[in-house]
Scaffold this motif. Structure first.
Motif, mmCIF file in Angstrom:
data_model
loop_
_atom_site.group_PDB
_atom_site.id
_atom_site.type_symbol
_atom_site.label_atom_id
_atom_site.label_comp_id
_atom_site.label_asym_id
_atom_site.label_seq_id
_atom_site.Cartn_x
_atom_site.Cartn_y
_atom_site.Cartn_z
ATOM 1 N N UNK A 17 32.618 51.566 51.779
ATOM 2 C CA UNK A 17 34.148 51.206 51.675
ATOM 3 C C UNK A 17 34.585 51.268 53.026
ATOM 4 N N UNK A 31 40.656 44.762 59.629
ATOM 5 C CA UNK A 31 40.852 44.583 61.236
ATOM 6 C C UNK A 31 40.037 43.374 61.868
ATOM 7 N N UNK A 82 29.562 48.486 40.822
ATOM 8 C CA UNK A 82 30.134 49.755 40.319
ATOM 9 C C UNK A 82 31.590 50.255 41.061
ATOM 10 N N UNK A 83 32.163 49.269 41.573
ATOM 11 C CA UNK A 83 33.400 49.435 42.145
ATOM 12 C C UNK A 83 33.501 49.737 43.708
ATOM 13 N N UNK A 100 31.766 62.842 44.380
ATOM 14 C CA UNK A 100 32.115 62.150 45.474
ATOM 15 C C UNK A 100 33.444 62.121 45.942
ATOM 16 N N UNK A 135 43.912 54.992 62.185
ATOM 17 C CA UNK A 135 42.675 54.596 61.211
ATOM 18 C C UNK A 135 41.925 55.589 60.366
ATOM 19 N N UNK A 179 43.796 55.504 57.303
ATOM 20 C CA UNK A 179 43.697 54.341 56.529
ATOM 21 C C UNK A 179 42.296 54.171 56.029
ATOM 22 N N UNK A 180 41.280 54.501 56.653
ATOM 23 C CA UNK A 180 39.831 54.829 56.181
ATOM 24 C C UNK A 180 39.776 55.682 55.175
ATOM 25 N N UNK A 210 41.236 53.991 52.033
ATOM 26 C CA UNK A 210 40.016 52.906 51.477
ATOM 27 C C UNK A 210 38.920 53.539 50.879
ATOM 28 N N UNK A 211 38.491 54.750 51.230
ATOM 29 C CA UNK A 211 37.225 55.566 50.552
ATOM 30 C C UNK A 211 37.847 56.080 49.269
ATOM 31 N N UNK A 245 38.243 53.279 46.850
ATOM 32 C CA UNK A 245 36.972 53.010 46.198
ATOM 33 C C UNK A 245 36.442 54.105 45.269
ATOM 34 N N UNK A 246 36.646 55.207 45.556
ATOM 35 C CA UNK A 246 36.275 56.197 44.807
ATOM 36 C C UNK A 246 36.786 56.213 43.143
ATOM 37 N N UNK A 287 38.059 53.705 41.899
ATOM 38 C CA UNK A 287 37.431 52.605 41.339
ATOM 39 C C UNK A 287 36.380 52.811 40.633
ATOM 40 N N UNK A 288 35.486 53.569 41.614
ATOM 41 C CA UNK A 288 34.013 53.939 40.893
ATOM 42 C C UNK A 288 34.219 54.851 39.540
ATOM 43 N N UNK A 302 34.958 52.826 36.650
ATOM 44 C CA UNK A 302 33.715 51.920 36.105
ATOM 45 C C UNK A 302 32.835 52.875 35.648
ATOM 46 N N UNK A 303 32.667 54.148 35.885
ATOM 47 C CA UNK A 303 31.316 54.804 35.469
ATOM 48 C C UNK A 303 32.020 55.507 34.264
ATOM 49 N N UNK A 323 31.337 52.961 31.796
ATOM 50 C CA UNK A 323 30.249 52.642 31.409
ATOM 51 C C UNK A 323 29.712 53.832 30.336
ATOM 52 N N UNK A 352 46.532 57.039 36.944
ATOM 53 C CA UNK A 352 46.819 56.443 38.220
ATOM 54 C C UNK A 352 48.248 56.281 38.628
#
Lengths: 260, 212
Positions: free
Chosen positions: A128, A137, A252-253, B48, B129, B132-133, B136-137, B140-141, B143-144, B147-148, B151, B191
């Motif tokens: 990600x 960026x 998977x996201x 995660x 940074x 921000x990173x 983003x992680x 993403x987590x 979102x995962x 999804x899971x 599923x 959320x």
């Protein structure tokens, strides 16, 4: 009976407007794209789009990774971009089935949003953070100045760079692997294809809207020509057009996006 | 002769039944394995997220006088998530167990999104940074996770439906198959929590109340 007619008409009218209103609110999952690089919003010059398309086709031949770019005008959904684009990528089956090595860069020009969807098998090579770095960026500054072609090219290069070492390719794309088998159908297969081609051409003429405007004419003529009729060598020798077929990958996201 | 025919028919029927019985048994085993596999996926995405938290906390804590209570809340929620450990290789059969798990994870979700909302008030932190990173992680987590979870629910639904169907419903007791509980659909609620800042005045950026 005569008296009933206006009533029926009115009812039909009401029903149809209700139906249309409903339909407008319903989410649209775009159909499978014909190419690797799909510019439905017409923001990239045609030669550039074709060149990037060939680059991505060649990338699949070399690495088996399927990278698809899809540029739309806007999102047709109530969901957020991560959820929406994941379901689109999943329905397109980008990536090989076993390796699940697909990645899709989605851009919605009018919404000023983009997202890189990363298949399960590439989450390690393109985490990600990297996806975010690429959109936020690298691509975003270019999009802000209206340089879509440059931003997309850089994005494609960076995605490919990140995932290059992950898997080995077979020298053929999914589309090219399928081609010989289907030419074995003989005359019947050809007839079916002819009908499909004709329908596509007719549909394209009639609406010219959503579907195949990005690579418009060239797709129908050269795409089917090199993809189906002749041997695969002609399609890999450059100049031609390489069509895209999903290999059965899943998502998977993973991935990240930005708005600009 | 007629008798033999009848016997033959019976045999055919019996063998057919045993065949379908065998087929359904195998099918149930496959479905159950899928449920367990999806459960493992759910567990790994939750893990995660838990793994991201120490990094997030230290990054945020580094920011000048970041609200301590928000951070403590995240740390506590993560600790309580650690206490509700379920077997990652086997989907729970007890609905209450799953609910407890979901509740702990939900608290962590709430604490995390509160932290992200609060961080809006720290433009300097947001501009780094590292933050921000991490954001983003974290996104993403999340979102995962959704999804899971979906599923997993799909797999459970398929399995439970198969269990209830005739003639499987007669077999499942014999072989000890049990229906599995779902995740309740609270992803949306998790959320978007309503955030109240009791310790926050109308001048958020200054944040004078951040004394320990």
């Amino acid at each position: 009976m005569e008296l009933l007619r206006p009533l029926v008409l009115a009812a039909a009218l009401i029903f149809s407007t209700v139906f249309v209103n409903r339909a407008a609110a319903v989410e649209v999952i775009p159909p499978k794209p014909p190419a690797y690089f799909n510019d439905y919003a017409n923001v990239v010059p045609k030669e550039k789009a074709l060149a990037l398309n060939e680059k991505l086709a060649q990338f699949e031949r070399e690495t088996s990774n399927q990278v698809v770019v899809a540029v739309f005008r806007k999102m047709e959904t109530d969901s957020d971009i991560a959820d929406y684009t994941r379901r689109i990528a999943q329905s397109w089956k980008v990536g090989q089935a076993e390796k699940r090595n697909g990645a899709v860069l989605f851009v919605f020009v009018d919404d000023r949003k983009m997202f890189i969807q990363v298949g399960y098998g590439l989450e390690g090579a393109l985490p990600d953070v990297t996806a975010f770095d690429i959109t936020e960026r690298r691509i975003k500054p270019r999009f802000r100045t209206g340089d879509y072609a440059g931003g997309l090219e850089e994005g494609v290069d960076l995605i490919c760079k990140a995932i290059r070492g992950e898997y080995k390719g077979t020298g053929e794309t999914v589309e090219e692997k399928r081609a010989p088998a289907s030419s074995g159908w003989g005359p019947l297969g050809l007839l079916v294809m002819l009908i499909i081609v004709l329908t596509i051409i007719r549909l394209g003429r009639r609406r010219g809207g959503y579907g195949y405007t990005g690579l418009g004419g060239p797709f129908v003529s050269t795409g089917w020509g090199s993809g189906w009729s002749s041997s695969s060598s002609s399609s890999s020798s450059g100049g031609g057009f390489s069509g895209f077929s999903g290999g059965g990958g899943s998502f998977g996201g993973g991935g990240a996006g930005s708005s600009w | 002769m007629k008798k033999f025919l009848g016997l033959g028919k019976l045999l055919v029927l019996a063998s057919l039944f045993s065949l379908t019985g065998c087929g359904t048994y195998n099918r149930l085993v496959t479905l159950e394995q899928t449920v367990n596999k999806k459960w493992a996926d759910v567990q790994s995405v939750y893990q995660r997220r838990a793994d991201l938290i120490p990094n997030l906390v230290s990054t945020v804590a580094g920011a000048a006088n970041f609200e301590k209570s928000t951070l403590t809340e995240v740390t506590n929620a993560r600790a309580s998530v650690g206490q509700v450990k379920l077997d990652p290789s086997k989907a729970p059969t007890d609905a209450a167990e799953l609910e407890k798990f979901q509740k702990a994870q939900g608290q962590l979700s709430t604490a995390l999104s509160r932290l992200l909302v609060v961080s809006e008030n720290y433009p300097q932190l947001k501009a780094t940074q590292a933050f921000q990173n991490l954001q983003a992680q974290l996104e993403g987590t999340e979102n995962r996770i959704s999804v899971e979870r979906n599923n997993f629910n799909t797999a459970v639904q398929e399995y439970n439906t198969a269990l209830e169907r005739f003639p499987t419903n007669m077999l499942n007791k014999m072989f000890g198959f049990k229906p599995r509980p779902f995740f309740a659909a609270t992803t949306g609620a998790e959320k978007a929590p309503t955030v109240n800042f009791p310790t926050f005045g109308s001048t958020p950026a200054a944040s004078p109340a951040a004394t320990p």
